[in-house]
Write an enzyme that holds these catalytic residues in place. Structure first.
Site, PDB file in Angstrom:
ATOM      1  N   CYS A 155      38.605  35.992  41.293  1.00  0.00           N
ATOM      2  CA  CYS A 155      37.950  34.421  41.543  1.00  0.00           C
ATOM      3  C   CYS A 155      37.572  34.679  43.317  1.00  0.00           C
ATOM      4  O   CYS A 155      38.326  35.166  43.945  1.00  0.00           O
ATOM      5  CB  CYS A 155      38.851  33.240  41.272  1.00  0.00           C
ATOM      6  SG  CYS A 155      37.796  32.054  41.380  1.00  0.00           S
ATOM      7  N   PRO A 156      36.573  33.879  43.128  1.00  0.00           N
ATOM      8  CA  PRO A 156      34.961  34.238  42.334  1.00  0.00           C
ATOM      9  C   PRO A 156      33.966  35.207  41.973  1.00  0.00           C
ATOM     10  O   PRO A 156      32.838  35.635  41.844  1.00  0.00           O
ATOM     11  CB  PRO A 156      34.438  32.923  43.034  1.00  0.00           C
ATOM     12  CG  PRO A 156      34.936  33.985  44.745  1.00  0.00           C
ATOM     13  CD  PRO A 156      36.467  34.236  44.618  1.00  0.00           C
TER      14      PRO A 156
END
Length: 88
Positions: A27-28
């Protein structure tokens, strides 16, 4: 480098899904790369996103909802996630 023009579809043409392999990214990055890949394809294109990031099960549905894409399915198999998205 040579660029080939796409051939027109034949009567028995079967479209293939676009597969985006994002395994190993955290993430992201899965959402950012999915957004970028979807920006390059036509509306109605089905994209399969493969990931190993556990946050993707929160982030990708949220991203689809915010951007108007259809999350057709999401599957989890151990650490592997698979999302089928249809571009708005």
């Amino acid at each position: 480098m040579t660029i080939q023009e796409p051939k027109p579809p034949r009567a028995n043409f079967v479209s293939q899904d676009t597969i985006l392999d994002l395994k190993g990214l955290k993430c992201p990055l899965p959402v950012l790369k999915t957004r970028k890949a979807l920006s390059r394809v036509e509306s109605g294109t089905r994209m399969i996103v493969q990931t190993t990031d556990p946050m993707a099960f929160l982030d990708i549905p949220h991203f689809c909802n915010e951007d108007g894409h259809t999350l057709e399915s999401s599957e989890k198999d151990g650490d592997n996630g698979r999302f089928t998205i249809i571009k708005a």
